[in-house]
Write an enzyme that holds these catalytic residues in place. Structure first.
Site, PDB file in Angstrom:
ATOM      1  N   ASP A 192      33.692  47.277  39.413  1.00 25.75           N
ATOM      2  CA  ASP A 192      33.953  46.950  40.809  1.00 25.75           C
ATOM      3  C   ASP A 192      35.105  45.937  40.826  1.00 25.75           C
ATOM      4  O   ASP A 192      35.339  45.237  39.835  1.00 25.75           O
ATOM      5  CB  ASP A 192      32.677  46.346  41.412  1.00 25.75           C
ATOM      6  N   MET A 193      35.787  45.836  41.957  1.00 21.89           N
ATOM      7  CA  MET A 193      36.923  44.912  42.020  1.00 21.89           C
ATOM      8  C   MET A 193      36.598  43.600  42.745  1.00 21.89           C
ATOM      9  O   MET A 193      36.496  42.552  42.127  1.00 21.89           O
ATOM     10  CB  MET A 193      38.124  45.617  42.655  1.00 21.89           C
ATOM     11  N   ASP A 194      36.403  43.666  44.064  1.00 20.76           N
ATOM     12  CA  ASP A 194      36.182  42.435  44.834  1.00 20.76           C
ATOM     13  C   ASP A 194      34.829  41.819  44.490  1.00 20.76           C
ATOM     14  O   ASP A 194      33.794  42.485  44.552  1.00 20.76           O
ATOM     15  CB  ASP A 194      36.266  42.738  46.332  1.00 20.76           C
ATOM     16  N   GLY A 245      35.491  49.957  46.465  1.00 21.78           N
ATOM     17  CA  GLY A 245      35.487  50.402  47.854  1.00 21.78           C
ATOM     18  C   GLY A 245      36.884  50.450  48.434  1.00 21.78           C
ATOM     19  O   GLY A 245      37.106  50.969  49.529  1.00 21.78           O
ATOM     20  N   LYS A 258      29.394  55.269  44.246  1.00 18.87           N
ATOM     21  CA  LYS A 258      30.082  54.988  42.985  1.00 18.87           C
ATOM     22  C   LYS A 258      29.415  55.686  41.808  1.00 18.87           C
ATOM     23  O   LYS A 258      30.084  56.067  40.848  1.00 18.87           O
ATOM     24  CB  LYS A 258      30.161  53.481  42.753  1.00 18.87           C
ATOM     25  N   ASP A 308      28.628  43.598  42.249  1.00 17.87           N
ATOM     26  CA  ASP A 308      28.002  42.449  42.917  1.00 17.87           C
ATOM     27  C   ASP A 308      27.343  42.796  44.250  1.00 17.87           C
ATOM     28  O   ASP A 308      26.646  41.973  44.818  1.00 17.87           O
ATOM     29  CB  ASP A 308      29.053  41.348  43.160  1.00 17.87           C
ATOM     30  N   SER A 309      27.573  44.021  44.766  1.00 19.86           N
ATOM     31  CA  SER A 309      27.090  44.342  46.110  1.00 19.86           C
ATOM     32  C   SER A 309      26.313  45.653  46.127  1.00 19.86           C
ATOM     33  O   SER A 309      26.234  46.356  45.117  1.00 19.86           O
ATOM     34  CB  SER A 309      28.273  44.428  47.085  1.00 19.86           C
ATOM     35  N   ASN A 366      27.059  48.434  47.339  1.00 19.13           N
ATOM     36  CA  ASN A 366      27.827  49.642  47.012  1.00 19.13           C
ATOM     37  C   ASN A 366      27.975  49.835  45.497  1.00 19.13           C
ATOM     38  O   ASN A 366      28.508  50.848  45.048  1.00 19.13           O
ATOM     39  CB  ASN A 366      29.195  49.667  47.721  1.00 19.13           C
TER      40      ASN A 366
END
Length: 259
Positions: free
Chosen positions: A11-13, A46, A173, A196-197, A199
Site C-alpha cells: 500500500d502507499m499512503d 487506492g 486489492k 494500514d486501512s 482497503n
C-alpha cells in the site's frame, strides 16, 4: 541474502509513504535489497496510476501494479492489463447520496479525478473506477454505509477512518494481487501484503503473510500476522528485514494472529 517470499505488495499512503508523502532513504535501501534478492515489489494502492507512477519510477519498479483498490491491474508501468468499471447507474445513485448528506465526495474516472468542487454532472459519457466520501461525523458515515449496502453491487472499504471508498463488488486489492500472481507465475502463499486501512484488509487476510503498519486501523492490526513500526518509522524496512530476507534462507512459519 535469500528471500522467503516472492512478492511484496505495498500500500502507499500510510504505508510506503510517510506523512510527508515521501519514501524515506532507509525504506528505499531495503526495497532495493529485496529486489536484488529476486523479490517482486508491487504497488497496491487506492491511487490512480498517474498519481502512483512517479513513486514506481523512483524505486525503479518494472513489475505489475494494482491501482484504484484493484479496479486496475497494470502488467508493468504504463502497460494496462485489466480494468473493472463501475456501473454508471450506481455512480449516479452514489452522487445523489453525497448531495443528500451534503458531504465531501470524489470519483475516479479513467481519465480524471473529480470531487465536489470540480463536479460537472457529466456521468454517462465517462468510464468510472471508484467513488469516495469523507466526513468526520461518525453518525453520517454510518448512515452512508447503510445506504450503500442497500444499493448492492459495491465493494465498500476505506483508506482512512473518516472516509468510505467504493469499488465494483468483488474488486479489491486481494483480487488484484491474485491477478498479479498469475502474471508472475507464483501463488498467494508466496506474497507478503502490507497496509494500514480497510482497503488493505482483504489482501492482508488472503496473502501468505499479512502485515499491518504501526499506524494501521485496529481491525487491520487484529487480522495481520505481524505489526511493524509506523509509516514514519520505516515500517517497510522492518518488514523486509524481519520477514522477507534471511541469511539462511530457511522458511519461517506464519506468526500467529495478533490478539
Amino acid at each position: 541474502m535469500t528471500a522467503k517470499y516472492r512478492l511484496l505488495a505495498l500500500d502507499m499512503d500510510g504505508t510506503l509513504l510517510n506523512d510527508e508523502q515521501k519514501i524515506t532513504p532507509l525504506t528505499v535501501e531495503w526495497i532495493k535489497k529485496a529486489m536484488e534478492a529476486g523479490v517482486h515489489v508491487c504497488l497496491s494502492t487506492g491511487r490512480s496510476s498517474r498519481s502512483a507512477m512517479p513513486y514506481a519510477e523512483q524505486l525503479g519498479l518494472n513489475t505489475p501494479m494494482i491501482m484504484v483498490n484493484g479496479s486496475e491491474v497494470w502488467r508493468a508501468p504504463h502497460e494496462l492489463y485489466r480494468r473493472s468499471l463501475m456501473d454508471v447507474e450506481l455512480v449516479k445513485e452514489m452522487h445523489k447520496i453525497a448531495e443528500e448528506f451534503d458531504i465531501w465526495f470524489w470519483a475516479y474516472s479513467v481519465d480524471e479525478v473529480y470531487n465536489r468542487d470540480s463536479w460537472d454532472g457529466e456521468i454517462d459519457s465517462r468510464e468510472w473506477l471508484k467513488f469516495g466520501y469523507s466526513t468526520e461525523d461518525n453518525d453520517i458515515r454510518h448512515k452512508l454505509l447503510m445506504r450503500l449496502q442497500e444499493l448492492g453491487g459495491l465493494e465498500i472499504t476505506n483508506s482512512s477512518p473518516f472516509n468510505l471508498e467504493i469499488n465494483p463488488l468483488g474488486v479489491n486489492k486481494a483480487s488484484g494481487i491474485l491477478e498479479v500472481c498469475k502474471l508472475l507465475g507464483i501463488n498467494m502463499s508466496q506474497v507478503v501484503a502490507v497496509g494500514d486501512s480497510l482497503n488493505d484488509l482483504a489482501a492482508i487476510q488472503q496473502s501468505g503473510f499479512g502485515v499491518a503498519m504501526g499506524n494501521a486501523q485496529e481491525t487491520v492490526k487484529q487480522e495481520a500476522d505481524a505489526v511493524v513500526a509506523s509509516n514514519n518509522e520505516d515500517g517497510i524496512a522492518e518488514v523486509i528485514q524481519k520477514y522477507i530476507l534471511t541469511e539462511a534462507g530457511t522458511s519461517a512459519g506464519r506468526i500467529s494472529k495478533q490478539a
